[in-house]
Design an enzyme around this catalytic site. Sequence first.
Site, PDB file in Angstrom:
ATOM      1  N   ARG A   1       0.839  -1.193   0.000  1.00 38.99           N
ATOM      2  CA  ARG A   1       0.000   0.000   0.000  1.00 38.99           C
ATOM      3  C   ARG A   1       0.878   1.247   0.000  1.00 38.99           C
ATOM      4  O   ARG A   1       2.006   1.219   0.481  1.00 38.99           O
ATOM      5  CB  ARG A   1      -0.909   0.009   1.234  1.00 38.99           C
ATOM      6  CG  ARG A   1      -2.090  -0.957   1.153  1.00 38.99           C
ATOM      7  CD  ARG A   1      -2.973  -0.892   2.383  1.00 38.99           C
ATOM      8  NE  ARG A   1      -2.270  -1.352   3.564  1.00 38.99           N
ATOM      9  CZ  ARG A   1      -1.693  -0.574   4.462  1.00 38.99           C
ATOM     10  NH1 ARG A   1      -1.785   0.741   4.360  1.00 38.99           N
ATOM     11  NH2 ARG A   1      -1.060  -1.088   5.482  1.00 38.99           N
TER      12      ARG A   1
ATOM     13  N   TYR B   1      -1.119  -3.576  -7.115  1.00 39.88           N
ATOM     14  CA  TYR B   1      -0.880  -4.322  -5.871  1.00 39.88           C
ATOM     15  C   TYR B   1      -2.163  -4.412  -5.031  1.00 39.88           C
ATOM     16  O   TYR B   1      -2.870  -3.410  -4.861  1.00 39.88           O
ATOM     17  CB  TYR B   1       0.250  -3.688  -5.030  1.00 39.88           C
ATOM     18  CG  TYR B   1       0.210  -4.230  -3.622  1.00 39.88           C
ATOM     19  CD1 TYR B   1       0.694  -5.518  -3.373  1.00 39.88           C
ATOM     20  CD2 TYR B   1      -0.416  -3.549  -2.594  1.00 39.88           C
ATOM     21  CE1 TYR B   1       0.555  -6.077  -2.116  1.00 39.88           C
ATOM     22  CE2 TYR B   1      -0.548  -4.099  -1.335  1.00 39.88           C
ATOM     23  CZ  TYR B   1      -0.054  -5.364  -1.092  1.00 39.88           C
ATOM     24  OH  TYR B   1      -0.209  -5.927   0.138  1.00 39.88           O
TER      25      TYR B   1
ATOM     26  N   LYS C   1      -9.499  -2.608   1.771  1.00 39.12           N
ATOM     27  CA  LYS C   1      -9.236  -1.461   2.641  1.00 39.12           C
ATOM     28  C   LYS C   1     -10.026  -0.225   2.206  1.00 39.12           C
ATOM     29  O   LYS C   1     -10.525   0.534   3.035  1.00 39.12           O
ATOM     30  CB  LYS C   1      -7.728  -1.161   2.682  1.00 39.12           C
ATOM     31  CG  LYS C   1      -6.903  -2.307   3.280  1.00 39.12           C
ATOM     32  CD  LYS C   1      -7.343  -2.618   4.680  1.00 39.12           C
ATOM     33  CE  LYS C   1      -6.925  -3.951   5.246  1.00 39.12           C
ATOM     34  NZ  LYS C   1      -5.570  -4.247   5.517  1.00 39.12           N
TER      35      LYS C   1
ATOM     36  N   HIS D   1     -10.307  -2.723  11.602  1.00 39.38           N
ATOM     37  CA  HIS D   1      -9.197  -3.559  11.098  1.00 39.38           C
ATOM     38  C   HIS D   1      -8.960  -4.683  12.110  1.00 39.38           C
ATOM     39  O   HIS D   1      -7.956  -4.697  12.810  1.00 39.38           O
ATOM     40  CB  HIS D   1      -7.958  -2.672  10.943  1.00 39.38           C
ATOM     41  CG  HIS D   1      -6.847  -3.285  10.138  1.00 39.38           C
ATOM     42  ND1 HIS D   1      -5.558  -2.818  10.189  1.00 39.38           N
ATOM     43  CD2 HIS D   1      -6.823  -4.317   9.255  1.00 39.38           C
ATOM     44  CE1 HIS D   1      -4.794  -3.524   9.366  1.00 39.38           C
ATOM     45  NE2 HIS D   1      -5.530  -4.439   8.793  1.00 39.38           N
TER      46      HIS D   1
ATOM     47  N   SER E   1      -1.126  -3.643  10.291  1.00 38.15           N
ATOM     48  CA  SER E   1      -0.771  -4.529   9.182  1.00 38.15           C
ATOM     49  C   SER E   1       0.483  -5.335   9.504  1.00 38.15           C
ATOM     50  O   SER E   1       1.458  -4.792  10.036  1.00 38.15           O
ATOM     51  CB  SER E   1      -0.537  -3.690   7.931  1.00 38.15           C
ATOM     52  OG  SER E   1      -1.701  -2.938   7.657  1.00 38.15           O
TER      53      SER E   1
ATOM     54  N   CYS F   1       0.996  -7.541  11.753  1.00 31.73           N
ATOM     55  CA  CYS F   1       1.289  -7.668  13.186  1.00 31.73           C
ATOM     56  C   CYS F   1       0.560  -8.848  13.824  1.00 31.73           C
ATOM     57  O   CYS F   1       0.410  -8.898  15.040  1.00 31.73           O
ATOM     58  CB  CYS F   1       0.943  -6.373  13.908  1.00 31.73           C
ATOM     59  SG  CYS F   1       2.082  -5.037  13.499  1.00 31.73           S
TER      60      CYS F   1
ATOM     61  N   LYS G   1      -2.680 -10.637  12.865  1.00 30.57           N
ATOM     62  CA  LYS G   1      -4.114 -10.943  12.873  1.00 30.57           C
ATOM     63  C   LYS G   1      -4.398 -12.317  12.267  1.00 30.57           C
ATOM     64  O   LYS G   1      -5.106 -13.125  12.862  1.00 30.57           O
ATOM     65  CB  LYS G   1      -4.919  -9.879  12.108  1.00 30.57           C
ATOM     66  CG  LYS G   1      -4.994  -8.535  12.823  1.00 30.57           C
ATOM     67  CD  LYS G   1      -5.843  -7.512  12.076  1.00 30.57           C
ATOM     68  CE  LYS G   1      -5.308  -7.185  10.703  1.00 30.57           C
ATOM     69  NZ  LYS G   1      -3.942  -6.649  10.664  1.00 30.57           N
TER      70      LYS G   1
ATOM     71  N   ASP H   1      -9.020 -10.061   9.007  1.00 28.96           N
ATOM     72  CA  ASP H   1      -8.518  -8.708   8.710  1.00 28.96           C
ATOM     73  C   ASP H   1      -9.537  -7.601   9.004  1.00 28.96           C
ATOM     74  O   ASP H   1      -9.150  -6.543   9.463  1.00 28.96           O
ATOM     75  CB  ASP H   1      -8.096  -8.638   7.234  1.00 28.96           C
ATOM     76  CG  ASP H   1      -7.204  -7.444   6.918  1.00 28.96           C
ATOM     77  OD1 ASP H   1      -6.238  -7.213   7.664  1.00 28.96           O
ATOM     78  OD2 ASP H   1      -7.473  -6.740   5.933  1.00 28.96           O
TER      79      ASP H   1
ATOM     80  N   ARG I   1       2.236 -12.134  -0.720  1.00 28.97           N
ATOM     81  CA  ARG I   1       0.935 -12.510  -0.154  1.00 28.97           C
ATOM     82  C   ARG I   1       0.327 -13.717  -0.853  1.00 28.97           C
ATOM     83  O   ARG I   1       0.663 -14.026  -2.001  1.00 28.97           O
ATOM     84  CB  ARG I   1      -0.040 -11.330  -0.295  1.00 28.97           C
ATOM     85  CG  ARG I   1       0.411 -10.060   0.412  1.00 28.97           C
ATOM     86  CD  ARG I   1      -0.499  -9.668   1.532  1.00 28.97           C
ATOM     87  NE  ARG I   1       0.097  -8.649   2.396  1.00 28.97           N
ATOM     88  CZ  ARG I   1      -0.412  -8.303   3.572  1.00 28.97           C
ATOM     89  NH1 ARG I   1      -1.504  -8.878   4.026  1.00 28.97           N
ATOM     90  NH2 ARG I   1       0.173  -7.392   4.321  1.00 28.97           N
TER      91      ARG I   1
HETATM   92  P1  GTP Z   1      -2.204  -7.807   7.415  1.00 29.54           P
HETATM   93  O1  GTP Z   1      -2.722  -8.847   6.478  1.00 29.54           O
HETATM   94  O2  GTP Z   1      -1.114  -6.973   6.819  1.00 29.54           O
HETATM   95  O3  GTP Z   1      -3.277  -6.935   7.996  1.00 29.54           O
HETATM   96  O4  GTP Z   1      -1.413  -8.555   8.590  1.00 29.54           O
HETATM   97  P2  GTP Z   1      -1.792  -9.500   9.831  1.00 29.54           P
HETATM   98  O5  GTP Z   1      -2.059  -8.648  11.024  1.00 29.54           O
HETATM   99  O6  GTP Z   1      -2.827 -10.489   9.449  1.00 29.54           O
HETATM  100  O7  GTP Z   1      -0.399 -10.210  10.133  1.00 29.54           O
HETATM  101  P3  GTP Z   1       0.036 -11.760  10.030  1.00 29.54           P
HETATM  102  O8  GTP Z   1      -0.774 -12.642  10.932  1.00 29.54           O
HETATM  103  O9  GTP Z   1       0.082 -12.129   8.606  1.00 29.54           O
HETATM  104  O10 GTP Z   1       1.513 -11.694  10.631  1.00 29.54           O
HETATM  105  C1  GTP Z   1       2.531 -10.914  10.082  1.00 29.54           C
HETATM  106  C2  GTP Z   1       3.868 -11.413  10.505  1.00 29.54           C
HETATM  107  O11 GTP Z   1       3.978 -11.463  11.933  1.00 29.54           O
HETATM  108  C3  GTP Z   1       4.157 -12.811   9.978  1.00 29.54           C
HETATM  109  O12 GTP Z   1       5.449 -12.859   9.452  1.00 29.54           O
HETATM  110  C4  GTP Z   1       4.031 -13.671  11.217  1.00 29.54           C
HETATM  111  O13 GTP Z   1       4.846 -14.812  11.139  1.00 29.54           O
HETATM  112  C5  GTP Z   1       4.424 -12.736  12.364  1.00 29.54           C
HETATM  113  N1  GTP Z   1       3.729 -13.088  13.627  1.00 29.54           N
HETATM  114  C6  GTP Z   1       2.407 -13.352  13.773  1.00 29.54           C
HETATM  115  N2  GTP Z   1       2.097 -13.676  15.056  1.00 29.54           N
HETATM  116  C7  GTP Z   1       3.258 -13.619  15.755  1.00 29.54           C
HETATM  117  C8  GTP Z   1       3.602 -13.851  17.139  1.00 29.54           C
HETATM  118  O14 GTP Z   1       2.772 -14.172  17.974  1.00 29.54           O
HETATM  119  N3  GTP Z   1       4.911 -13.675  17.477  1.00 29.54           N
HETATM  120  C9  GTP Z   1       5.859 -13.303  16.561  1.00 29.54           C
HETATM  121  N4  GTP Z   1       7.104 -13.163  16.980  1.00 29.54           N
HETATM  122  N5  GTP Z   1       5.576 -13.096  15.247  1.00 29.54           N
HETATM  123  C10 GTP Z   1       4.297 -13.239  14.849  1.00 29.54           C
HETATM  124  C1  SPV Z   2      -2.770  -4.639   5.273  1.00 31.68           C
HETATM  125  O1  SPV Z   2      -1.808  -4.013   4.790  1.00 31.68           O
HETATM  126  O2  SPV Z   2      -3.261  -4.359   6.389  1.00 31.68           O
HETATM  127  C2  SPV Z   2      -3.354  -5.777   4.533  1.00 31.68           C
HETATM  128  C3  SPV Z   2      -2.899  -6.002   3.169  1.00 31.68           C
HETATM  129  O3  SPV Z   2      -4.201  -6.468   5.048  1.00 31.68           O
HETATM  130  S1  SPV Z   2      -3.592  -4.884   2.040  1.00 31.68           S
HETATM  131  O4  SPV Z   2      -4.784  -5.487   1.477  1.00 31.68           O
HETATM  132  O5  SPV Z   2      -2.581  -4.685   1.008  1.00 31.68           O
HETATM  133  O6  SPV Z   2      -3.922  -3.650   2.694  1.00 31.68           O
HETATM  134 MN    MN Z   3      -4.808  -5.713   7.054  1.00 28.11          MN
END
Ligand code: GTP
Ligand code: SPV
Ligand code: MN
Length: 593
Positions: free
Chosen positions: A70, A198, A207, A227, A249, A251, A253, A278, A375
Amino acid sequence: MKTTNKKVIAWLDEMSAMTKPDSIVWIDGSEAQLEELRAEACATGEMIKLNQEKLPGCYYHRTAENDVARVEDRTFICTPTKEEAGPVNNWMAPDEMYAKLKKLYDGSMVGRTMYVIPYSMGPVGSPFSKIGIELTDSIYVVLNMAIMTRIGDKVLEALGEDGDFVKCLHAKKDVNPEERYIVQFPQDSTIWSINSAYGGNVLLGKKCFALRIASYLGMQEGWMAEHMLILGLENPQGEVKYICAAFPSACGKTNLAMLIPPEYLKEKGYKVWTVGDDISWLRIGADGRLYAINPEAGFFGVAPGTSEKTNFNALEATKKNTIFTNVAINNDDNTVWWEGLDKNPPENATEWKGAKVNGKEYTAAGNKLAHPNSRFTAPAINCPCISSEFENPQGVPISAIVFGGRRAKTAPLVYQARDWEHGVFVGATMASETTAAAAGAVGVVRRDPMAMKPFVGYNMADYFGHWLEMGKKMDADKAPKIFHVNWFRQDDEGNFMWPGFGDNMRVLLWILDRCEGKVGATESEIGYLPDMADIDVTNLDISEDVLKELLTVDKNVWLEDVADQKEYFAQFGDRLPAEIAKQLGILEGNLKK
Ligand code: GTP
Ligand code: SPV
Ligand code: MN
């Protein structure tokens, strides 16, 4: 024409007169039509068909090198006045922005096909759901929208003769980053995106609609677009309680939503069910509780770090009918690879930009085979732990709301807000290290209220006010309890102190016990902290000292954060709700005692 809805017809006429496509194709939602488009995308090189024995129905796509995340600095909220967009959004007057973009869109689809994608956010026909129509010249967008949303003729039927919809226009144009714009016009329910291909910039249901436009609609209509993931936690008695969690993002979820409990808890009969990973749309139900639906139909998840060990369920979900974007290809068997999938990068690899490399040597030299924001787009129904309530048009009742972010210091593993108003303050003071999900520096701490900094479709101060209003409409015993977590606390060597992933279940159990009044807590300066003995560490290799540190509030570090919070809130001036200023005063007072 596919519809008799005059608003659709007039808008489509206007948009096609401006963009001048060679032809217009309505997406009907049929598998036959999607299959034709897949074949066409493979013929032109836009997509690559992966090993259909190992990954049936799976495809690969590579974006331009300058178009991998983004772009927050090129994202605008075009409300009539700058004040309505507020200080954390980019703003331009609607007339000025329309005029500027019309020039860019003019003739942008000459020689191309315009696809018309009717889509529903939320189950078709649910009272929670809203309809959008996206016009795009990208087959990649069509195929992703077909996974991420409910599309096709059934949506047009639900829209009917006179229904309203969110007008979404996307043109790839020449993917020029200098002329890239992601623009929301909340008052017009309109989204215009140009010069990107993208995900977050072009899958306009996600979003742009489900958060930016929907947060604005929610403020006006008395509901919330957040979110947030939604998960159901089943106890050994078979009762399921639902939790929403807002993390910025990349972090965690997706990972938390699909969590697999530690073995000993699994054996006892605990399970986690995924409703969403998400986005949540939340409304107060007839019984006075807060209900959430996931408006999406798929997962657009971060690939790196996803493995059998960290997120088995997400990995399983990607094994069929999935589109991979900007990961690496293993040329030995035409499958995919990314950092963290396993410890075995393919020797015969194509890295995300398209160069053939020896993956072992390439990664050993410190290069990444997959882009950090690569992704997968996977259908939600592929997920082994998808909730039986996933399609429930009424949503699920929420017991707890959890905020969290990446904080190497400051935030403890978990704490509970004293009440809704304090909880809103806890959400409003969220901060997190930036990630690769957006273009720009990574690892810089920034304030990200409710994980909505990049997604709020109106003035953030009014958004805080809306949160406070929603709380006033619920009795205290029915409103979800509010918590804050931090899985990312680091020691002095920069190692994560908490194991995270499946072990986060231990924290969720404390959270639900608190919701049900089953466990006590210690009142601290920042809220209720768990008593150490109440975090179940059975079979966990963590020392008492580390756990203690994870649950400690360092007053000096917190006072520094308060100073930063003050500066942050100052930008909202008089528009900041008095309750937020009041809570800031309480926190500062507690820390100075
Ligand atoms: P968006 O799709 O961008 O909104 O992200 P999201 O919040 O769904 O994040 P996602 O669960 O994909 O995690 C992002 C990164 O954080 C990945 O590389 C995970 O491996 C890492 N991660 C997730 N949970 C944990 C955790 O509990 N501890 C640690 N150290 N890393 C984590
Ligand atoms: C985020 O960035 O929080 C996502 C991926 O979930 S995107 O759809 O690119 O915003
Ligand atoms: Mn997201």
